[in-house]
Design an enzyme around this catalytic site. Structure first.
Site, PDB file in Angstrom:
ATOM      1  N   LYS A   1       0.858  -1.186   0.000  1.00 25.91           N
ATOM      2  CA  LYS A   1       0.000   0.000   0.000  1.00 25.91           C
ATOM      3  C   LYS A   1       0.895   1.237   0.000  1.00 25.91           C
ATOM      4  O   LYS A   1       1.662   1.456   0.936  1.00 25.91           O
ATOM      5  CB  LYS A   1      -0.899  -0.003   1.230  1.00 25.91           C
ATOM      6  CG  LYS A   1      -1.905   1.142   1.271  1.00 25.91           C
ATOM      7  CD  LYS A   1      -2.890   0.924   2.421  1.00 25.91           C
ATOM      8  CE  LYS A   1      -4.050   1.891   2.339  1.00 25.91           C
ATOM      9  NZ  LYS A   1      -5.063   1.605   3.378  1.00 25.91           N
TER      10      LYS A   1
ATOM     11  N   ASP B   1     -12.589   3.547  11.309  1.00 26.00           N
ATOM     12  CA  ASP B   1     -13.125   3.485   9.949  1.00 26.00           C
ATOM     13  C   ASP B   1     -13.641   2.074   9.651  1.00 26.00           C
ATOM     14  O   ASP B   1     -13.299   1.476   8.628  1.00 26.00           O
ATOM     15  CB  ASP B   1     -12.051   3.895   8.939  1.00 26.00           C
ATOM     16  CG  ASP B   1     -12.650   4.300   7.590  1.00 26.00           C
ATOM     17  OD1 ASP B   1     -13.843   4.645   7.554  1.00 26.00           O
ATOM     18  OD2 ASP B   1     -11.920   4.255   6.588  1.00 26.00           O
TER      19      ASP B   1
END
Length: 669
Positions: free
Chosen positions: A47, A141
């Site tokens: 990522k 989240d």
């Protein structure tokens, strides 16, 4: 268009180790690639942050620090973080590659899940989040995009009950949060799952994740989120203003236990929710075990005499289940092995199915010799079994509703160490919510609030969430020197302080509109509502000061007058000639306003020499004395044949003051 062709990172090797083989997904903050770790020979997910975020120093530092924290979080339901670094200035993470789909992909394909599947996925989600909460991390989240559903341990079965669930992006939402604010300062989070306290105060703790998990459960059961709208801000405030509706309103036939579970997790008041994911996990497992292996959605309706069977007609498999009464698994033919909890998710106290009672065969001999004995025996057995079930139900209900609960101790006002000791003595663990809370009355590092509150019912041995006092709220004046007015105002008002500008000052070094100084000074501690006065630069002044050093003062005055400036003179002793400019303030090249005063240091000339009295001294001696003072001596000897002739006249006379190098005459005879 083939996006992999346009992506320049495909085929690149990062840090000589991670060879990128394809792109998995692209988000608002980062892109996830599939890569091969050539050192260990395994597939990983890489990522890497977008270039637009790399210039935000706060975001990058937060991202890196929290990645290190998450790497220490080891749990089978957490996507592991293996490594972190930078590539061409962009931070990246190396994570476990999960072969499967996101929960969002599954919901897009199937729209909604069965209750059994939803609870099985939720259990693993909560197990991962609970591990983070125990380590002091808050996810912030929780949403289907961050839940990965891998192939089942049995080998890719389509049954989601056996699938392995992993949660990603622990803690990274905090770093992203700093970069997801629009120009008006509003939080642009995933509004469909955002907790009310994040919308109202921008603060999050373990209960915030509990709320988001409840919304995810609602979506899995109904195929939709509870609130929708064109404006994200409007959707976010619906979480603040409305209670989440029960899932059964959208999907009739769902048991009340599921409605109550969603309602508990999504209470608008955080203090009314389970304290953390571990607490909610316990409730989810209790509900799932209480409902047993029954198909929680529907069962086929039995054929009614005189009415044709309709295979498409369905009715609830069991009567509506009260969320306050949990029953043991239904015995006999109602148990469905396909709904059995998989081994990795089985509660420690959960055993196998209870053995079925054995009935005598129809043709068995009657020990008493009476034909009705077996019928009576079966009746007694059935009554005994029903009595046992009733006792188990009553006992389970008492345990779930009252027996396992006790009163929470009063820890508010206690110092941290004393609160921990009191909680331990009462048999509770403690969890500190971050951040603390300012209080003008509770000393710093003492408990300012607790959840559950003092005297509230709580499961014995559970964890109490404590919020520590930060003391009276004071903030040091931030150093905003060199910042533009808008940025300085945001920095000051962010601390609850008032911003005020004063008339600016000219500066040769600070551009126009940029902060020169603050009042009070940087570091001064102020209470919320106090005012910080900021002085901004007006830029360089319009007139440039000329170079006047070395000029005669009269010439210097003339130049300043032509430039529209004023001379302010002060004399100083100097070996330089009298009336010569020695120095000036401000220096040459400085910008000043019209009529500004320019200070000139003007030489008074060399210091004067006092002429001594040399009368009656031998002529030669007198000459040497005067020369020693730097005077030019002229000797008039009227009697040259007498070397010892004395001085009878001198000019200048005794004690006269003359400039160095002046002439002097002596007459000898």
């Amino acid at each position: 268009m083939d996006t992999t062709v346009a992506d320049t990172l495909i085929g690149t090797t990062i840090d000589g180790r991670y060879r990128i083989t394809g792109r998995v997904a692209r988000g608002g903050m980062a892109t996830v690639y599939r890569a091969t770790d050539e050192r260990l020979g395994r597939t990983v997910a890489l990522k890497i942050i977008h270039p637009s975020q790399a210039t935000n120093v706060h975001f990058v530092d937060r991202f890196t620090d929290e990645a290190k924290t998450i790497a220490r979080l080891t749990h089978p339901n957490v996507v592991a973080v293996y490594d972190q670094g930078r590539h061409q200035g962009l931070p990246y993470l190396v994570m476990e590659f999960v072969q499967g789909k996101t929960l969002r992909d599954l919901l897009a394909q199937r729209r909604k899940l069965t209750a059994v599947e939803a609870l099985a996925i939720l259990e693993q989600m909560l197990a991962a989040i609970a591990a983070a909460h125990r380590a002091g991390l808050v996810h912030r989240d929780v949403k289907p995009e961050n839940v990965l559903v891998a192939e089942a341990p049995s080998g890719g079965s389509a049954d989601l009950v056996d699938a392995v669930v992993k949660v990603a992006d622990f803690g990274l939402a905090r770093a992203i949060e700093a970069s997801t604010v629009d120009e008006s300062g509003q939080l642009m989070a995933t509004v469909a799952y955002v907790a009310p306290e994040l919308v109202q105060a921008g603060q999050a703790d373990a209960r915030t994740d509990v709320y988001s998990a409840g919304i995810v459960l609602y979506e899995m059961l109904t195929g939709q989120v509870p609130y929708d709208g064109a404006d994200p801000v409007e959707v976010a405030w619906q979480h603040v203003d409305n209670d989440v509706p029960p899932p059964s309103r959208t999907v009739p036939g769902l048991p009340r236990a599921l409605d109550e579970l969603v309602a508990r997790a999504t209470k608008r008041n955080p203090s009314e929710r389970p304290t953390d994911a571990g607490r909610l996990l316990t409730e989810v497992q209790a509900v799932r075990d209480g409902l047993g292996g029954i198909n929680l959605q529907t069962a086929m309706m039995p054929q009614v005499p005189g009415r044709p069977a309709d295979a498409t007609t369905i009715v609830p498999a069991v009567p509506a289940i009260d969320a306050t009464a949990l029953v043991p698994p239904v015995p006999g033919g109602f148990h469905q092995p396909g709904a059995q909890r998989p081994p990795w998710a089985r509660l420690p106290e959960q055993g196998g199915a209870a053995p079925r009672p054995t009935a005598y065969g129809r043709g068995a001999a009657d020990p008493r010799g009476r034909e009705g004995f077996f019928s009576d025996r079966r009746r007694v057995t059935l009554v005994s079994l029903l009595a046992v079930i009733v006792l188990v139900v009553i006992g389970s209900t008492w345990w779930v509703t009252s027996g396992r609960y006790t009163d929470a101790p009063t820890l508010v006002g206690l110092p941290k160490a004393n609160a921990e000791a009191a909680a331990k003595q009462a048999g509770f663990g403690v969890f500190y919510a971050d951040p603390g809370q300012y209080s003008p009355t509770v000393p710093k590092d003492s408990v300012v609030s607790q959840n559950p509150g003092p005297g509230e019912k709580v499961v014995k041995g559970d964890t109490l969430t404590l919020i520590l006092s930060l003391g009276p709220e004071v903030h040091p004046v931030p150093d905003v020197s060199g910042q533009e007015a808008a940025a300085a105002k945001a920095s000051i008002e962010e601390l609850g302080l008032k911003y005020k500008e004063v008339k600016g000052a000219y500066s040769d070094t600070v551009p126009e509109g940029v902060v020169i100084s603050t009042n009070p000074k940087v570091g001064t501690e102020l209470k919320p509502g106090d005012t910080v006065t900021v002085t901004l630069s007006k830029g360089r002044a319009p007139i440039t000061v000329p170079n006047l050093v070395g000029l005669n003062v009269n010439d210097a005055r003339a130049q300043l007058q032509r430039a529209g400036l004023t001379a302010l003179e002060r004399t100083k002793d100097s070996n330089e000639p009298a009336d010569q400019v020695l120095a000036q303030t401000p220096k040459a090249g400085t910008g000043v306003e019209k009529n500004a005063e320019i200070t000139l240091d003007v030489s008074k000339g060399p210091p004067l020499v006092t002429v001594p009295d040399v009368n009656n001294q031998p002529c030669g001696q007198a000459e040497q004395t005067l020369k020693g003072l730097g005077l030019q001596v002229q000797v008039n000897n009227l009697n040259p044949l007498n070397p010892n002739a004395g001085v009878h006249q001198q000019n200048p006379g005794p004690n006269a003051q003359v400039p160095p190098g002046s002439g002097a005459q002596i007459t000898c005879f």
